[in-house]
Design an enzyme around this catalytic site. Structure first.
Site, mmCIF file in Angstrom:
data_model
loop_
_atom_site.group_PDB
_atom_site.id
_atom_site.type_symbol
_atom_site.label_atom_id
_atom_site.label_comp_id
_atom_site.label_asym_id
_atom_site.label_seq_id
_atom_site.Cartn_x
_atom_site.Cartn_y
_atom_site.Cartn_z
ATOM 1 N N CYS A 16 -1.315 0.495 7.466
ATOM 2 C CA CYS A 16 -2.645 0.146 7.683
ATOM 3 C C CYS A 16 -3.066 -1.013 6.687
ATOM 4 O O CYS A 16 -3.265 -1.666 7.630
ATOM 5 C CB CYS A 16 -3.649 1.239 7.248
ATOM 6 N N ARG A 17 -3.387 -0.882 5.519
ATOM 7 C CA ARG A 17 -3.597 -1.904 4.826
ATOM 8 C C ARG A 17 -2.805 -3.029 4.551
ATOM 9 O O ARG A 17 -3.229 -4.144 4.687
ATOM 10 C CB ARG A 17 -4.232 -1.432 3.523
ATOM 11 N N SER A 18 -1.649 -2.849 3.950
ATOM 12 C CA SER A 18 -0.587 -3.925 3.804
ATOM 13 C C SER A 18 -0.319 -4.969 4.726
ATOM 14 O O SER A 18 0.010 -5.986 4.728
ATOM 15 C CB SER A 18 0.268 -3.654 2.741
ATOM 16 N N ASN A 50 2.493 1.504 4.483
ATOM 17 C CA ASN A 50 2.536 0.085 5.161
ATOM 18 C C ASN A 50 2.484 0.212 6.477
ATOM 19 O O ASN A 50 3.196 -0.409 7.294
ATOM 20 C CB ASN A 50 4.041 -0.164 4.934
ATOM 21 N N ASP A 100 -9.128 2.531 1.979
ATOM 22 C CA ASP A 100 -8.140 3.090 2.988
ATOM 23 C C ASP A 100 -8.619 3.647 4.313
ATOM 24 O O ASP A 100 -9.379 4.525 4.157
ATOM 25 C CB ASP A 100 -7.428 4.296 1.954
ATOM 26 N N CYS A 153 0.801 -1.213 0.023
ATOM 27 C CA CYS A 153 -0.041 0.215 0.236
ATOM 28 C C CYS A 153 1.035 1.379 -0.056
ATOM 29 O O CYS A 153 2.041 1.317 -0.325
ATOM 30 C CB CYS A 153 -1.136 -0.005 1.126
#
Length: 156
Positions: free
Chosen positions: A15-17, A13, A125, A10
């Protein structure tokens, strides 16, 4: 045969990934499939930091501890170290394609392309919202992780 290696990417690096990496590791472990998994960001602003506290909380809610993860930026070497580099949104996919060295072995694609009917979609996100956004992100990355592991099981 080497374990298949997956990198989830993302922007920062945090939150999402990290959640995608955790969901994929959990799905692979549950299926008894050996994999290599990591996550990174196209930007390096958070390098060395733990995931966002809200990502840590949603992972913990699902029995997964991600406090040991540390943010890092994608490197040129990643395009040869990993079999699959999965972007969490189209902009990060475009950025990865732009920085990918010629001849890298990694297959680049959107993470949600793994889920039938979700092709081309970005993982939400959650950074600027509340905890419910992190729950939604978890649901999306877990659905994709389950599909990726199914693909691995089918190709064994």
């Amino acid at each position: 045969m080497a374990e298949p290696a997956f990198l989830f990417v993302c922007l920062g690096n945090i939150c999402r990934s990290p959640l995608a990496e955790a969901a994929f590791r959990a799905a692979a472990e549950e299926a008894g499939v050996a994999v290599v998994a990591d996550s990174a960001g196209t930007g390096g602003w958070h390098a060395g930091e733990q995931p966002d506290r809200r990502s840590i909380a949603v992972a913990a809610k699902h029995g997964i501890d991600i406090t040991g993860q540390r943010a890092r930026q994608v490197t040129r070497e990643d395009f040869d170290r990993f079999d699959h580099i999965l972007a969490l949104d189209p902009q990060n996919l475009a950025d990865l394609r732009r920085i990918a060295p010629k001849g890298g072995r990694a297959r680049l694609r959107l993470l949600l392309d793994a889920v039938p009917g979700w092709e081309g979609r970005a993982v939400d996100d959650p950074y600027y919202g509340g905890p419910e956004g992190f729950d939604r992100t978890w649901d999306e990355v877990r659905a994709a992780a389950d599909r990726l592991v199914e693909e691995l099981v089918q190709t064994r």
